[in-house]
Design a protein around this motif. Structure first.
Motif: not given
Length: 193
Positions: A60-70, A94-105, A107-111
């Motif tokens: 899901x792209x939410x904000x500036x982050x692609x969150x992987x659905x596991x 939505x409201x969400x909890x996720x881990x986010x990896x700061x990549x400096x690019x 969109x960001x990436x998270x789980x």
């Protein structure tokens, strides 16, 4: 006159004693019966709600982050029903909890750990209006969509282009779905040390 006062006193005393009861009056309130069909439909604080922009079966792209659905990602709606990734749509609040990896690019990436889709009446109207904007805006690919304000009839959104070089503000009429987009000043992360 003295007899009249005595008679008046006796009448008042009898009225007062006659109105007393040997049983105390209870004002105990009773809790209404609980129902399993009561839903959690409280309206969220829209300034803290995220918006799904690009949903797929795996992210899901939410904000500036692609969150992987596991397989461990918990997806539900505000009534508590479980959801599947294909139940999520562009514009959903939505409201969400996720881990986010700061990549400096971008969109960001998270789980994605957990996600709750808001389904109260106002949230659904706002979701429809945002979905309409996402389908019909002419900026091109955008990201970092956020709700800035919500009133009875208007929503103010802000988002950036996918290259993260320009920022836009969009005002949407919830009822008519009319919207206007304008570019606003923006310092990119590269320009703002």
């Amino acid at each position: 006159m003295g007899n009249m006062n005595i008679i008046l006193f006796i009448c008042l005393a009898s009225l007062m004693l006659g109105s007393c009861s040997s049983h105390p009056v209870s004002s105990k309130s009773q809790t209404p019966p609980q129902s399993d069909t009561i839903k959690n439909t409280a309206m969220p604080d829209y300034s803290s709600v995220a918006v799904i922009h690009q949903p797929t079966a795996t992210s899901l792209l939410i904000g500036d982050t692609y969150y992987e659905i596991t397989p461990a990602s918990a997806l539900a709606n505000s009534t508590g029903s479980n959801l599947h990734p294909e139940d999520l749509h562009s514009g959903d609040l939505v409201s969400l909890t996720a881990s986010k990896q700061t990549t400096g690019h971008f969109p960001q990436k998270g789980i994605l750990l957990s996600l709750m889709r808001h389904e109260d009446e106002k949230s659904l109207l706002i979701s429809q209006a945002i979905h309409h904007v996402l389908l019909n805006q002419e900026i091109g690919d955008i990201m970092a969509l956020e709700i800035k304000s919500v009133s009875a009839q208007l929503i103010t959104l802000q988002f950036r282009d996918l290259a993260d070089k320009r920022k836009f503000e969009c005002i949407v009429n919830i009822k008519s779905m009319d919207f206007q987009v304008k570019e606003i000043p923006y310092l990119t992360s590269k320009q703002n040390p």
